[in-house]
Write a protein that holds these residues in place. Sequence first.
Motif, short mmCIF file in Angstrom:
data_model
loop_
_atom_site.label_atom_id
_atom_site.label_comp_id
_atom_site.label_asym_id
_atom_site.label_seq_id
_atom_site.Cartn_x
_atom_site.Cartn_y
_atom_site.Cartn_z
N SER A 179 108.05 -69.01 66.23
CA SER A 179 109.19 -68.13 65.98
C SER A 179 109.35 -67.78 64.52
O SER A 179 108.96 -68.53 63.62
CB SER A 179 110.48 -68.83 66.45
N LEU A 180 109.96 -66.60 64.29
CA LEU A 180 110.37 -66.16 62.96
C LEU A 180 111.84 -65.77 63.06
O LEU A 180 112.19 -64.87 63.82
CB LEU A 180 109.54 -64.97 62.48
N ASN A 181 112.68 -66.42 62.28
CA ASN A 181 114.12 -66.12 62.29
C ASN A 181 114.64 -65.92 60.88
O ASN A 181 114.21 -66.62 59.95
CB ASN A 181 114.92 -67.30 62.89
N VAL A 182 115.55 -64.99 60.73
CA VAL A 182 116.30 -64.88 59.48
C VAL A 182 117.51 -65.80 59.62
O VAL A 182 118.32 -65.64 60.53
CB VAL A 182 116.73 -63.44 59.20
N ASP A 183 117.61 -66.77 58.72
CA ASP A 183 118.69 -67.76 58.78
C ASP A 183 119.89 -67.33 57.95
O ASP A 183 119.75 -67.01 56.77
CB ASP A 183 118.21 -69.11 58.24
N SER A 184 121.06 -67.33 58.56
CA SER A 184 122.31 -67.17 57.84
C SER A 184 122.96 -68.54 57.75
O SER A 184 123.29 -69.15 58.78
CB SER A 184 123.25 -66.19 58.56
N ILE A 185 123.10 -69.05 56.54
CA ILE A 185 123.59 -70.41 56.33
C ILE A 185 125.06 -70.36 55.92
O ILE A 185 125.42 -69.75 54.90
CB ILE A 185 122.76 -71.12 55.24
N SER A 190 124.58 -68.05 52.54
CA SER A 190 123.33 -67.54 52.00
C SER A 190 122.40 -67.14 53.14
O SER A 190 122.66 -67.47 54.31
CB SER A 190 122.65 -68.58 51.11
N VAL A 191 121.34 -66.44 52.81
CA VAL A 191 120.35 -66.00 53.79
C VAL A 191 118.97 -66.49 53.34
O VAL A 191 118.64 -66.44 52.15
CB VAL A 191 120.34 -64.46 53.91
N ALA A 192 118.18 -66.98 54.29
CA ALA A 192 116.84 -67.47 53.98
C ALA A 192 115.93 -67.29 55.19
O ALA A 192 116.40 -67.11 56.31
CB ALA A 192 116.87 -68.95 53.58
N GLY A 193 114.64 -67.32 54.96
CA GLY A 193 113.68 -67.27 56.06
C GLY A 193 113.71 -68.56 56.85
O GLY A 193 113.93 -69.65 56.30
N GLY A 194 113.50 -68.44 58.16
CA GLY A 194 113.49 -69.62 59.02
C GLY A 194 112.73 -69.37 60.31
O GLY A 194 111.87 -68.49 60.39
N GLY A 195 113.07 -70.12 61.34
CA GLY A 195 112.32 -70.14 62.59
C GLY A 195 111.36 -71.32 62.54
O GLY A 195 110.65 -71.50 61.55
N LYS A 196 111.36 -72.14 63.59
CA LYS A 196 110.54 -73.34 63.57
C LYS A 196 109.07 -73.01 63.32
O LYS A 196 108.40 -73.71 62.55
CB LYS A 196 110.70 -74.13 64.87
N GLY A 197 108.57 -71.98 63.97
CA GLY A 197 107.17 -71.63 63.78
C GLY A 197 106.85 -71.23 62.36
O GLY A 197 105.89 -71.73 61.75
N ALA A 198 107.66 -70.32 61.80
CA ALA A 198 107.43 -69.86 60.43
C ALA A 198 107.57 -71.01 59.44
O ALA A 198 106.79 -71.13 58.49
CB ALA A 198 108.39 -68.73 60.09
N ASN A 199 108.57 -71.87 59.65
CA ASN A 199 108.74 -73.02 58.77
C ASN A 199 107.49 -73.91 58.78
O ASN A 199 107.02 -74.36 57.73
CB ASN A 199 109.94 -73.86 59.20
N THR A 229 110.90 -54.00 64.24
CA THR A 229 110.60 -52.97 63.24
C THR A 229 111.86 -52.72 62.42
O THR A 229 112.37 -51.60 62.34
CB THR A 229 110.13 -51.67 63.93
N ASP A 230 112.37 -53.78 61.81
CA ASP A 230 113.61 -53.72 61.06
C ASP A 230 113.40 -54.40 59.70
O ASP A 230 112.34 -54.97 59.43
CB ASP A 230 114.75 -54.39 61.84
N GLN A 231 114.40 -54.33 58.86
CA GLN A 231 114.29 -54.94 57.54
C GLN A 231 114.10 -56.45 57.63
O GLN A 231 113.37 -57.04 56.81
CB GLN A 231 115.56 -54.64 56.73
N GLU A 232 114.72 -57.06 58.63
CA GLU A 232 114.58 -58.50 58.80
C GLU A 232 113.13 -58.87 59.13
O GLU A 232 112.62 -59.89 58.65
CB GLU A 232 115.52 -59.00 59.89
N GLY A 233 112.47 -58.04 59.94
CA GLY A 233 111.08 -58.29 60.27
C GLY A 233 110.19 -58.20 59.05
O GLY A 233 109.31 -59.05 58.83
N ALA A 234 110.40 -57.17 58.24
CA ALA A 234 109.63 -57.02 57.01
C ALA A 234 109.87 -58.20 56.08
O ALA A 234 108.94 -58.71 55.42
CB ALA A 234 110.01 -55.71 56.33
N PHE A 235 111.12 -58.65 56.02
CA PHE A 235 111.48 -59.80 55.19
C PHE A 235 110.72 -61.05 55.64
O PHE A 235 110.17 -61.79 54.81
CB PHE A 235 112.98 -60.03 55.26
N MET A 236 110.67 -61.28 56.95
CA MET A 236 110.03 -62.49 57.46
C MET A 236 108.51 -62.46 57.23
O MET A 236 107.91 -63.48 56.89
CB MET A 236 110.34 -62.68 58.95
#
Length: 306
Positions: free
Chosen positions: A9-15, A34-43, A63-70
Motif C-alpha cells: 500500500s501507499l497512503n498519504v498520512d494526515s497526523i 502534519s502530512v507525511a508519506g505512509g502505507g505499510k507497503g511503502a514504509n 492520478t492525483d497530487q497525492e499519487g505523485a507525492f507518494m
Amino acid sequence: MNKVTVLGSLNVDSILRFKRFPKPGETLPLTGKSVAGGGKGANQAIAAARAGAQTTFIGKVGTDQEGAFMVQQLTNSGVNDQYVQHSNVASTGSAFILLDSSSENRILIDGGTNQQVTAEDVERAQPAISASTFLIAQFETPIAATIRGFELAQAAGQKTILNPAPATTTVPAELLATTDLIVPNETETETLTGVHITDEQSMIQGAQKLQALGVANVIITVGSKGAFWMRGAEHGFVPAYKVEAVDTTAAGDTFIGALSSVLMPDFSNLAAAVRFANRASSIAVQKLGAQPSIPTKEAIEAAERA
C-alpha cells in the motif's frame, strides 16, 4: 546486497496530535497536525532501501497530487517505481493517524487505489519478483494479488515474507503454503492462532501454531519489549533498545524493511537480523511521521557503534 520487492500500500498520512483521546461526545483542540508519506507497503520498501537493499515496489496510486507525492517519496529513497500503476478510478490511499501525548496511536484508513491492485498487476512485475531475494507483502492490498505474487516468487526459487497486518482471522491456506517467514505482532498472532501473548512460553506456543499452518520461520514483534523468533525448532528473544518514543506509527514497518535488507535467504542469521531490525525501529520511534522517521543504514550502524 539483498534485492527486495515489496507488494503493498501507499497512503498519504494526515497526523493529528492532541493531549489525550476525546471521550464520546467531547471536543478537544489539536496540539499539531502534519502530512507525511505512509502505507505499510511503502514504509517497508523505504525502510529496506534506506537500510541498503536494492528495492522495487508493486502498487497503485491515483492520478492525483497525492499519487505523485507518494511516488516521489519512493524515488527519493531509491525505490524503483517501475511497477507502480496509476488509476483514474479511485484516489490515492490515505490514512488519518490520531496521536496522543503518550505516543499511543489509532489509525483510520481509506484504501483507495490500494484496493485495486490485481493479480495481473503483480504478473507484470514478474521480472522483479524473480530477481529478488525476498518478496514482502501485507494485508492493505487484496489477498488475491499477494497469493499470485508469492506463487511467482516460489516458482522462481525466491523467499517470501508476510506481514499479516491489519489483522484478519482468515488467511487462505494457499498463501500460508507459499510464505517462508511470517511477521505478526502480538495482537495479530492472537488473531491468527488464538494464543494470547503474555510471555515467552506463549510466544513459543503461538509460533508453533503458525508453523503448524505451514510457515517454517516466525517472528513475533512485541512493541517496546522486543521480538521473538523461531526457525524450525530453534528460537530466541531479542530485547528492544530502550528509547523515548515520540511516534510508533512506522516501528513495525521499519523493522520488516530493515530485516529484509540483511537477512540471509536461508534464514541462518535470523537472530542477528532481528537485532539489526530492532535497532532500526528504535531510531524510527524517536521522530514524528512514518516515512520521515525511517533511518538510513549509516544511522543504524552509527547507533550500533554508540
